[in-house]
Design an enzyme around this catalytic site. Sequence first.
Site, PDB file in Angstrom:
ATOM      1  N   LYS A   1     -13.232   0.353 -13.979  1.00 33.07           N
ATOM      2  CA  LYS A   1     -13.662  -0.963 -13.473  1.00 33.07           C
ATOM      3  C   LYS A   1     -14.176  -1.873 -14.592  1.00 33.07           C
ATOM      4  O   LYS A   1     -13.980  -3.088 -14.534  1.00 33.07           O
ATOM      5  CB  LYS A   1     -14.715  -0.782 -12.377  1.00 33.07           C
ATOM      6  CG  LYS A   1     -14.178  -0.063 -11.131  1.00 33.07           C
ATOM      7  CD  LYS A   1     -13.001  -0.809 -10.511  1.00 33.07           C
ATOM      8  CE  LYS A   1     -12.557  -0.221  -9.178  1.00 33.07           C
ATOM      9  NZ  LYS A   1     -11.461  -0.994  -8.564  1.00 33.07           N
TER      10      LYS A   1
ATOM     11  N   ASN B   1      -5.902  -5.212  -5.639  1.00 35.97           N
ATOM     12  CA  ASN B   1      -7.086  -4.690  -4.951  1.00 35.97           C
ATOM     13  C   ASN B   1      -7.066  -3.180  -4.722  1.00 35.97           C
ATOM     14  O   ASN B   1      -8.121  -2.568  -4.574  1.00 35.97           O
ATOM     15  CB  ASN B   1      -7.189  -5.436  -3.599  1.00 35.97           C
ATOM     16  CG  ASN B   1      -8.160  -4.797  -2.659  1.00 35.97           C
ATOM     17  OD1 ASN B   1      -9.372  -4.903  -2.842  1.00 35.97           O
ATOM     18  ND2 ASN B   1      -7.650  -4.090  -1.648  1.00 35.97           N
TER      19      ASN B   1
ATOM     20  N   TYR C   1     -14.786   6.244 -12.858  1.00 35.53           N
ATOM     21  CA  TYR C   1     -14.680   5.028 -12.040  1.00 35.53           C
ATOM     22  C   TYR C   1     -15.167   3.814 -12.839  1.00 35.53           C
ATOM     23  O   TYR C   1     -14.520   2.767 -12.871  1.00 35.53           O
ATOM     24  CB  TYR C   1     -15.499   5.213 -10.759  1.00 35.53           C
ATOM     25  CG  TYR C   1     -15.313   4.105  -9.742  1.00 35.53           C
ATOM     26  CD1 TYR C   1     -14.121   3.976  -9.031  1.00 35.53           C
ATOM     27  CD2 TYR C   1     -16.336   3.200  -9.485  1.00 35.53           C
ATOM     28  CE1 TYR C   1     -13.959   2.961  -8.097  1.00 35.53           C
ATOM     29  CE2 TYR C   1     -16.181   2.191  -8.557  1.00 35.53           C
ATOM     30  CZ  TYR C   1     -14.993   2.074  -7.858  1.00 35.53           C
ATOM     31  OH  TYR C   1     -14.833   1.064  -6.933  1.00 35.53           O
TER      32      TYR C   1
ATOM     33  N   ASP D   1       0.881  -1.175   0.000  1.00 37.35           N
ATOM     34  CA  ASP D   1       0.000   0.000   0.000  1.00 37.35           C
ATOM     35  C   ASP D   1       0.912   1.217   0.000  1.00 37.35           C
ATOM     36  O   ASP D   1       2.083   1.130   0.359  1.00 37.35           O
ATOM     37  CB  ASP D   1      -0.895   0.010   1.246  1.00 37.35           C
ATOM     38  CG  ASP D   1      -2.175   0.811   1.042  1.00 37.35           C
ATOM     39  OD1 ASP D   1      -3.263   0.193   1.022  1.00 37.35           O
ATOM     40  OD2 ASP D   1      -2.090   2.057   0.914  1.00 37.35           O
TER      41      ASP D   1
ATOM     42  N   THR E   1     -16.127   1.536   3.553  1.00 36.16           N
ATOM     43  CA  THR E   1     -14.666   1.403   3.732  1.00 36.16           C
ATOM     44  C   THR E   1     -14.085   2.811   3.624  1.00 36.16           C
ATOM     45  O   THR E   1     -14.828   3.793   3.638  1.00 36.16           O
ATOM     46  CB  THR E   1     -14.055   0.532   2.610  1.00 36.16           C
ATOM     47  OG1 THR E   1     -14.251   1.226   1.365  1.00 36.16           O
ATOM     48  CG2 THR E   1     -14.694  -0.849   2.525  1.00 36.16           C
TER      49      THR E   1
HETATM   50  N1  LIG Z   1     -16.057   0.047  -0.864  1.00 33.14           N
HETATM   51  C1  LIG Z   1     -16.812  -0.066  -1.938  1.00 33.14           C
HETATM   52  O1  LIG Z   1     -17.984   0.347  -1.945  1.00 33.14           O
HETATM   53  C2  LIG Z   1     -16.261  -0.727  -3.178  1.00 33.14           C
HETATM   54  C3  LIG Z   1     -17.164  -1.280  -4.097  1.00 33.14           C
HETATM   55  C4  LIG Z   1     -16.662  -1.884  -5.238  1.00 33.14           C
HETATM   56  C5  LIG Z   1     -15.297  -1.967  -5.452  1.00 33.14           C
HETATM   57  N2  LIG Z   1     -14.435  -1.414  -4.551  1.00 33.14           N
HETATM   58  C6  LIG Z   1     -13.001  -1.536  -4.830  1.00 33.14           C
HETATM   59  O2  LIG Z   1     -12.396  -2.267  -3.785  1.00 33.14           O
HETATM   60  C7  LIG Z   1     -11.003  -1.959  -3.747  1.00 33.14           C
HETATM   61  C8  LIG Z   1     -10.591  -1.721  -2.311  1.00 33.14           C
HETATM   62  O3  LIG Z   1     -11.241  -0.530  -1.867  1.00 33.14           O
HETATM   63  P1  LIG Z   1     -11.863  -0.374  -0.407  1.00 33.14           P
HETATM   64  O4  LIG Z   1     -13.312  -0.210  -0.575  1.00 33.14           O
HETATM   65  O5  LIG Z   1     -11.331  -1.395   0.504  1.00 33.14           O
HETATM   66  O6  LIG Z   1     -11.306   1.103  -0.080  1.00 33.14           O
HETATM   67  P2  LIG Z   1     -10.235   1.615   0.969  1.00 33.14           P
HETATM   68  O7  LIG Z   1     -10.029   3.048   0.654  1.00 33.14           O
HETATM   69  O8  LIG Z   1     -10.663   1.257   2.341  1.00 33.14           O
HETATM   70  O9  LIG Z   1      -8.930   0.778   0.593  1.00 33.14           O
HETATM   71  C9  LIG Z   1      -8.199   1.042  -0.582  1.00 33.14           C
HETATM   72  C10 LIG Z   1      -6.713   0.952  -0.278  1.00 33.14           C
HETATM   73  O10 LIG Z   1      -5.996   1.198  -1.499  1.00 33.14           O
HETATM   74  C11 LIG Z   1      -4.875   2.031  -1.183  1.00 33.14           C
HETATM   75  N3  LIG Z   1      -4.440   2.772  -2.360  1.00 33.14           N
HETATM   76  C12 LIG Z   1      -5.075   3.785  -3.005  1.00 33.14           C
HETATM   77  N4  LIG Z   1      -4.321   4.232  -4.002  1.00 33.14           N
HETATM   78  C13 LIG Z   1      -3.186   3.480  -4.006  1.00 33.14           C
HETATM   79  C14 LIG Z   1      -2.023   3.467  -4.804  1.00 33.14           C
HETATM   80  N5  LIG Z   1      -1.845   4.333  -5.812  1.00 33.14           N
HETATM   81  N6  LIG Z   1      -1.065   2.542  -4.529  1.00 33.14           N
HETATM   82  C15 LIG Z   1      -1.208   1.685  -3.497  1.00 33.14           C
HETATM   83  N7  LIG Z   1      -2.276   1.671  -2.692  1.00 33.14           N
HETATM   84  C16 LIG Z   1      -3.252   2.552  -2.950  1.00 33.14           C
HETATM   85  C17 LIG Z   1      -5.389   2.964  -0.092  1.00 33.14           C
HETATM   86  O11 LIG Z   1      -4.297   3.534   0.637  1.00 33.14           O
HETATM   87  C18 LIG Z   1      -6.240   2.014   0.737  1.00 33.14           C
HETATM   88  O12 LIG Z   1      -5.481   1.396   1.757  1.00 33.14           O
HETATM   89  C19 LIG Z   1     -10.813  -0.770  -4.683  1.00 33.14           C
HETATM   90  O13 LIG Z   1     -10.284  -1.226  -5.913  1.00 33.14           O
HETATM   91  C20 LIG Z   1     -12.226  -0.243  -4.880  1.00 33.14           C
HETATM   92  O14 LIG Z   1     -12.380   0.441  -6.101  1.00 33.14           O
HETATM   93  C21 LIG Z   1     -14.888  -0.814  -3.424  1.00 33.14           C
END
Ligand SMILES: NC(=O)c1ccc[n+]([C@@H]2O[C@H](COP(=O)([O-])OP(=O)(O)OC[C@H]3O[C@@H](n4cnc5c(N)ncnc54)[C@H](O)[C@@H]3O)[C@@H](O)[C@H]2O)c1
Length: 278
Positions: free
Chosen positions: A160, A90, A156, A37, A193
């Site tokens: 995706k 992720n 977004y 991360d 999240t």
């Molecule tokens: N939470 C939702 O509603 C949701 C729904 C569908 C998909 N997602 C996807 O799930 C994945 C995880 O997201 P989450 O919901 O756990 O969010 P989150 O913000 O809690 O976690 C995302 C993590 O990615 C890290 N990150 C961001 N940019 C980065 C980079 N350039 N390099 C390295 N790390 C980086 C952040 O520091 C964070 O720790 C993402 O790809 C997000 O698009 C989330």
Amino acid sequence: MQELAGKVAVITGAASGFGRELAILCAEADMKLVLADRNEAGMATTVEMLPSPHVPVLAVTCDVSRPQDLENLAERTWEKFGAAHLLFNNAGIAVAGPTWTTTLDEWKWVLDVNLMGVVHGIRSFVPRMLAQGGEAHVVNTASAAGLVSPKGSSVYCVSKHGVVTLSECLYHELREAESSIGVSVLCPAFVDTGIAHSDQTRPEGTAANPLSQRYAEQVRRATKAGKLSAADVARITLEGVRAGRFYILPHKAIKRAIETRMQDILEDRVPTDTTPRP
Ligand SMILES: NC(=O)c1ccc[n+]([C@@H]2O[C@H](COP(=O)([O-])OP(=O)(O)OC[C@H]3O[C@@H](n4cnc5c(N)ncnc54)[C@H](O)[C@@H]3O)[C@@H](O)[C@H]2O)c1
């Protein structure tokens, strides 16, 4: 991939949300962990939350938008553990707002992280996994937004949808190569999240969509109202990996919107607005 104990899991975006919960579950399954991360403090918290202080873990600071960071992550993984079996591409961010007010800086930022981050992960890890031989699995985190097209989220959605089709191509290519590397694409809907606050981590000097705050507030409300937790999504994901499932859709209700979109295409209709109400 059914047997996880003793194997090596690599998780990007491990400092928060799904990545953190996946780390905890993989540790509970007696896996060795590589956490990546750009948020070092968040990764340290993830390590503290692991079920035992004796879990073998390597934490690497990594910006997934930088190909050299993924190359470094792979090199450090093989140096420390000599293998990688389960790769979670992720890490991700979200920016919302109409297509025409989304700035070029935002297009570049979101595509560099959400789409190219996955590309870099595959380019650095899959060749090494192929050379290592044996069973392995890649899980790419897309989103329900990779299967439908809600308004106010085109940057977004583009990122995706890209991850979904990339995962489908990767699956076919690995079958053609007769490899034993499996692929899954994770497509959750809204979950509470850190994602709704990713606006705060914009690269310095990035021009923001003038409407992004209003839309970000809608995303925050929608994620707060999410029916599943990040821990639920991580559990469903690992169950999907064990079962060899390709499409992992934790929120079943989204299938209705996907069906509507497919019917719109097949029946030559204009797209139906299936945007969820916040
Ligand atoms: N939470 C939702 O509603 C949701 C729904 C569908 C998909 N997602 C996807 O799930 C994945 C995880 O997201 P989450 O919901 O756990 O969010 P989150 O913000 O809690 O976690 C995302 C993590 O990615 C890290 N990150 C961001 N940019 C980065 C980079 N350039 N390099 C390295 N790390 C980086 C952040 O520091 C964070 O720790 C993402 O790809 C997000 O698009 C989330």
